[in-house]
Scaffold this motif. Structure first.
Motif, PDB file in Angstrom:
ATOM      1  N   ALA A   1       0.810  -1.224   0.000  1.00  0.00           N
ATOM      2  CA  ALA A   1       0.000   0.000   0.000  1.00  0.00           C
ATOM      3  C   ALA A   1       0.843   1.273   0.000  1.00  0.00           C
ATOM      4  O   ALA A   1       0.403   2.308  -0.507  1.00  0.00           O
TER       5      ALA A   1
ATOM      6  N   GLU B   1       1.263   8.026  -1.977  1.00  0.00           N
ATOM      7  CA  GLU B   1       1.444   9.377  -2.527  1.00  0.00           C
ATOM      8  C   GLU B   1       0.473   9.675  -3.678  1.00  0.00           C
ATOM      9  O   GLU B   1       0.376  10.820  -4.118  1.00  0.00           O
TER      10      GLU B   1
ATOM     11  N   PHE C   1      -3.306   0.357   4.633  1.00  0.00           N
ATOM     12  CA  PHE C   1      -4.208  -0.489   5.431  1.00  0.00           C
ATOM     13  C   PHE C   1      -4.093  -0.206   6.915  1.00  0.00           C
ATOM     14  O   PHE C   1      -5.081  -0.165   7.628  1.00  0.00           O
ATOM     15  N   ARG C   2      -2.846  -0.069   7.347  1.00  0.00           N
ATOM     16  CA  ARG C   2      -2.642   0.040   8.785  1.00  0.00           C
ATOM     17  C   ARG C   2      -2.297   1.471   9.150  1.00  0.00           C
ATOM     18  O   ARG C   2      -1.140   1.815   9.304  1.00  0.00           O
TER      19      ARG C   2
ATOM     20  N   HIS D   1      -3.316 -10.303  -4.312  1.00  0.00           N
ATOM     21  CA  HIS D   1      -4.490 -10.161  -3.440  1.00  0.00           C
ATOM     22  C   HIS D   1      -5.741  -9.755  -4.219  1.00  0.00           C
ATOM     23  O   HIS D   1      -6.705  -9.271  -3.638  1.00  0.00           O
TER      24      HIS D   1
ATOM     25  N   THR E   1       5.589  -1.843   2.004  1.00  0.00           N
ATOM     26  CA  THR E   1       4.737  -2.818   2.707  1.00  0.00           C
ATOM     27  C   THR E   1       5.209  -2.977   4.143  1.00  0.00           C
ATOM     28  O   THR E   1       6.408  -2.962   4.418  1.00  0.00           O
ATOM     29  N   SER E   2       4.235  -3.143   5.055  1.00  0.00           N
ATOM     30  CA  SER E   2       4.567  -3.224   6.478  1.00  0.00           C
ATOM     31  C   SER E   2       5.146  -4.581   6.862  1.00  0.00           C
ATOM     32  O   SER E   2       5.665  -4.743   7.960  1.00  0.00           O
TER      33      SER E   2
HETATM   34  P1  OAD Z   1       0.223  -1.556   5.209  1.00  0.00           P
HETATM   35  O1  OAD Z   1      -0.764  -0.453   5.364  1.00  0.00           O
HETATM   36  O2  OAD Z   1       0.233  -2.625   6.245  1.00  0.00           O
HETATM   37  O3  OAD Z   1       1.701  -0.960   5.143  1.00  0.00           O
HETATM   38  C1  OAD Z   1       2.015   0.110   4.305  1.00  0.00           C
HETATM   39  C2  OAD Z   1       3.482   0.454   4.513  1.00  0.00           C
HETATM   40  O4  OAD Z   1       3.813   1.488   3.607  1.00  0.00           O
HETATM   41  C3  OAD Z   1       3.836   0.932   5.924  1.00  0.00           C
HETATM   42  O5  OAD Z   1       4.996   0.239   6.396  1.00  0.00           O
HETATM   43  C4  OAD Z   1       4.139   2.428   5.729  1.00  0.00           C
HETATM   44  O6  OAD Z   1       5.160   2.900   6.584  1.00  0.00           O
HETATM   45  C5  OAD Z   1       4.614   2.452   4.292  1.00  0.00           C
HETATM   46  N1  OAD Z   1       4.406   3.742   3.615  1.00  0.00           N
HETATM   47  C6  OAD Z   1       3.425   4.665   3.806  1.00  0.00           C
HETATM   48  N2  OAD Z   1       3.577   5.705   2.983  1.00  0.00           N
HETATM   49  C7  OAD Z   1       4.672   5.437   2.217  1.00  0.00           C
HETATM   50  C8  OAD Z   1       5.354   6.136   1.184  1.00  0.00           C
HETATM   51  N3  OAD Z   1       4.927   7.311   0.717  1.00  0.00           N
HETATM   52  N4  OAD Z   1       6.453   5.558   0.646  1.00  0.00           N
HETATM   53  C9  OAD Z   1       6.898   4.360   1.086  1.00  0.00           C
HETATM   54  N5  OAD Z   1       6.312   3.662   2.065  1.00  0.00           N
HETATM   55  C10 OAD Z   1       5.207   4.184   2.631  1.00  0.00           C
HETATM   56  O7  OAD Z   1      -0.021  -2.154   3.754  1.00  0.00           O
HETATM   57  P2  OAD Z   1       0.476  -3.541   3.133  1.00  0.00           P
HETATM   58  O8  OAD Z   1       1.799  -3.932   3.706  1.00  0.00           O
HETATM   59  O9  OAD Z   1       0.370  -3.409   1.668  1.00  0.00           O
HETATM   60  O10 OAD Z   1      -4.342  -7.652   2.318  1.00  0.00           O
HETATM   61  O11 OAD Z   1      -0.633  -4.542   3.644  1.00  0.00           O
HETATM   62  C11 OAD Z   1      -0.554  -5.878   3.258  1.00  0.00           C
HETATM   63  C12 OAD Z   1      -1.922  -6.472   3.131  1.00  0.00           C
HETATM   64  O12 OAD Z   1      -2.673  -6.268   4.332  1.00  0.00           O
HETATM   65  C13 OAD Z   1      -2.803  -5.839   2.086  1.00  0.00           C
HETATM   66  O13 OAD Z   1      -2.570  -6.284   0.772  1.00  0.00           O
HETATM   67  C14 OAD Z   1      -4.171  -6.248   2.516  1.00  0.00           C
HETATM   68  C15 OAD Z   1      -4.015  -5.890   3.976  1.00  0.00           C
HETATM   69  O14 OAD Z   1      -4.888  -6.427   4.837  1.00  0.00           O
HETATM   70  C16 OAD Z   1      -5.530  -8.139   1.946  1.00  0.00           C
HETATM   71  O15 OAD Z   1      -6.500  -7.418   1.719  1.00  0.00           O
HETATM   72  C17 OAD Z   1      -5.570  -9.625   1.828  1.00  0.00           C
END
Ligand code: OAD
Length: 237
Positions: free
Chosen positions: A13, A18, A24-25, A109, A177-178
């Protein structure tokens, strides 16, 4: 540094943040005001399909208001110019990589712009509102479409292809990704096990940050174009 030919990139995410798509979190632990278990599980859909359909209808409608950012565009440029193999795996259900021009792309996903018919099992491109119970474009039955999204407890798409790519890559790159959701969070360990160099680019260290050879902290819209320029000119990560 060994010669790099095959690259596997995982995005989350953060790469779309940007562009204005919520991660998500968030700091409140909610996804656009909802607990994940209320909108992203098969149980939630069985309990209150209307709430779940409306939630994803809003996310789908939002796609028309956002555009790929410099990070999506840089990855598409890398794919177009990279002489070796490249696979882009995204956890994102938005279509920003597609619209940036990435083609060697896999939505593990699922996708907001796809509908899955539970009557005929067909998948069709979809841009409307599922809460209105439209007919399946393939079998014409009403009321059986669900978002073509992998919910918690369901198997991500194309895992065999992903696992094979991880065994064969020389460089694994994780962006935005987190590292909180498996199996994607474990890809870095698989890639390392098979000998890949590993690089993370994220706003802050992910949960599995210590697994990466190299971490770059910052905004994807700045880090990714700079890295793409670097690897295209020197072949190094
Ligand atoms: P998360 O919301 O868990 O993590 C997003 C990450 O992006 C965090 O570590 C932020 O620090 C980072 N971030 C935010 N803004 C940023 C930027 N401008 N540049 C770089 N990094 C940035 O999202 P995901 O890791 O994608 O699954 O979540 C994984 C999965 O959990 C999703 O695909 C979804 C969710 O539940 C399903 O729906 C099955």
């Amino acid at each position: 540094m060994k010669d790099i030919q095959n690259i596997v990139i995982l995005t989350g995410a953060g790469i779309s943040a940007e562009s204005g798509v919520a991660t998500f979190r968030g700091p409140d632990g909610l996804w656009e005001g909802h607990r994940v278990e209320d909108v992203a599980t098969p149980e939630a859909f069985a309990r209150d399909s209307d709430l779940v359909q409306k939630f994803y209808d809003e996310r789908r409608a939002q796609l028309a208001t956002v555009a790929p950012n410099a990070a999506h565009l840089a990855l598409a440029e890398l794919e177009a110019k990279w002489p070796g193999d490249l696979l882009l795996i995204t956890q994102n259900v938005d279509d920003l990589h597609d619209r940036a021009g990435s083609q060697k792309l896999l939505h593990m996903h699922g996708e907001l712009s796809s509908a899955w018919c539970l009557a005929c099992d067909g998948r069709s491109p979809f841009t409307g509102q599922m809460a209105l119970d439209p007919a399946c474009p393939q079998c014409d039955q009403f009321g059986h479409l669900r978002p073509d999204i992998v919910w918690f407890g369901e198997m991500p798409y194309q895992m065999e292809r992903i696992e094979l790519a991880l065994t064969q890559c020389d460089l694994f790159v994780s962006i935005g990704t987190s590292g909180a959701v498996y199996p994607a969070a474990g890809f870095v360990q698989s890639a390392r096990h098979y000998g890949a160099e590993t690089l993370e680019m994220n706003l802050d260290p992910s949960e599995g940050s210590f697994h990466f050879h190299q971490s770059r902290m910052g905004r994807a819209g700045e880090l990714v174009p700079a890295w793409v320029e670097e690897i295209l000119s020197h072949g190094l990560c």
